[in-house]
Design a protein around this motif. Sequence first.
Motif, short mmCIF file in Angstrom:
data_model
loop_
_atom_site.label_atom_id
_atom_site.label_comp_id
_atom_site.label_asym_id
_atom_site.label_seq_id
_atom_site.Cartn_x
_atom_site.Cartn_y
_atom_site.Cartn_z
N GLY A 1 0.71 -1.15 -0.07
CA GLY A 1 -0.12 0.18 -0.09
C GLY A 1 0.88 1.35 -0.25
N ASP B 1 -6.51 0.97 -3.49
CA ASP B 1 -7.34 1.20 -2.37
C ASP B 1 -8.16 2.76 -3.28
OD1 ASP B 1 -6.49 -0.44 -0.90
OD2 ASP B 1 -4.87 0.98 -0.05
N GLY C 1 1.69 -6.60 0.44
CA GLY C 1 0.35 -6.76 0.44
C GLY C 1 -0.22 -7.21 -1.06
#
Length: 362
Positions: free
Chosen positions: A137, A167, A281
């Motif tokens: 992220g 995101d 991630g």
Amino acid sequence: MLILGIESSCDETAAAVVENGATVRSNVIYSQIATHKKFGGVVPELASREHLEKIEGVVDEALKTAGVTYADIDGIAVTQGPGLVGSLLVGINFAKGAAFATGKPIVGVNHIEGHVYSVAFEFPPPEYPALALVVSGGHTNLFLIPEPEKYKLVARTRDDAAGEAFDKVSKLIGLGYPGGPVIDRLAKLGNKRAIIFPLAEIKEKNGSGLSLDFSFSGLKTAVLRYVRENHIEPVIDPEHPSEQILDLCASFQNAVVRALVRSLRKAAQKYQPKTILLAGGVACNSELRAAVKQLAGELKIPAFIPSPTYTTDNAAMIAAAGYPKLLRGECASWEMSADVSLRLPNVDVEAATPKKKARYKL
Ligand code: KG4
Ligand code: ZN
């Protein structure tokens, strides 16, 4: 050697006990996603407060699950940066307190180096040079690793990290935070060729051709434009998204994966690594995992792609990255503090290309 790892750089409070840098005796992760979900992203102030509430219990549970006490631990490894300052400080100060009270050595670990070490538990030691794609992220970096603990940054994002793009797009179409897992799930139901998002062409700063660097902000803007021009409504019920949303998820994800794999392929051809590592991630992403496996198969290079528990933020990877340092007898001073923009020292490995002999400038 038993190492207690502590990680609190973003929104996971994590502790783990790892033996000899490779055997996970415990790996406890408390995720704050529920806290931050309603704000559509991580709220730093809430994150540090929650780390503070949870850290003692998480560390106790890691020791208990491993069946050890502080007396059995040989050293403590804690994330020093990069990350959110308030969050990092909670882990660092807790680790320092534990080290002071027990007389155990402590080392600070770079979070990105931690991600590289997430391959330590399920695979044999990598053969070097290795090429590591760390996608999360907060970061999107491609490293050439000529030997353990030496890193040459061969590509990085010029703007958003890949996970950040997931995101932001997710928020834009009403799928919430974090975006990666939900887009990954919905993309499987859509047509990835429905919308062809072009990949950014990034020039070398010295004008000498195309760079291996990444850029995802243009893709995010292209998605925004597509949503507006096609009057796509944000998702109300993520269990029943429209076909347009499914196609958008599949096409966006495919563009991210194509961009990542394009650089990975070029770097692999240039540096001819003996192992490819995928971490962070975004390495949970099913399409990226499949694409990296396929590329590695084509190039006949083994690819180490850890299980999702180790690719997202965890403390086992921090303990593993701390292991060689503690083994050498390194110990941080009490002045060690958070470094929000901690970098890995960049080695000069012009020479790591196959024809020349390695020459390191440290
Ligand atoms: O490594 P990580 O846990 O934390 C950071 O260091 O940033 O990565 C979190 C990021 C988030 O942006 C999340 O959306 C993304 O990883 N992510 C994924 C997937 N699972 C998590 N991205 C794409 N596909 C997934 N399946
Ligand atoms: Zn991370």
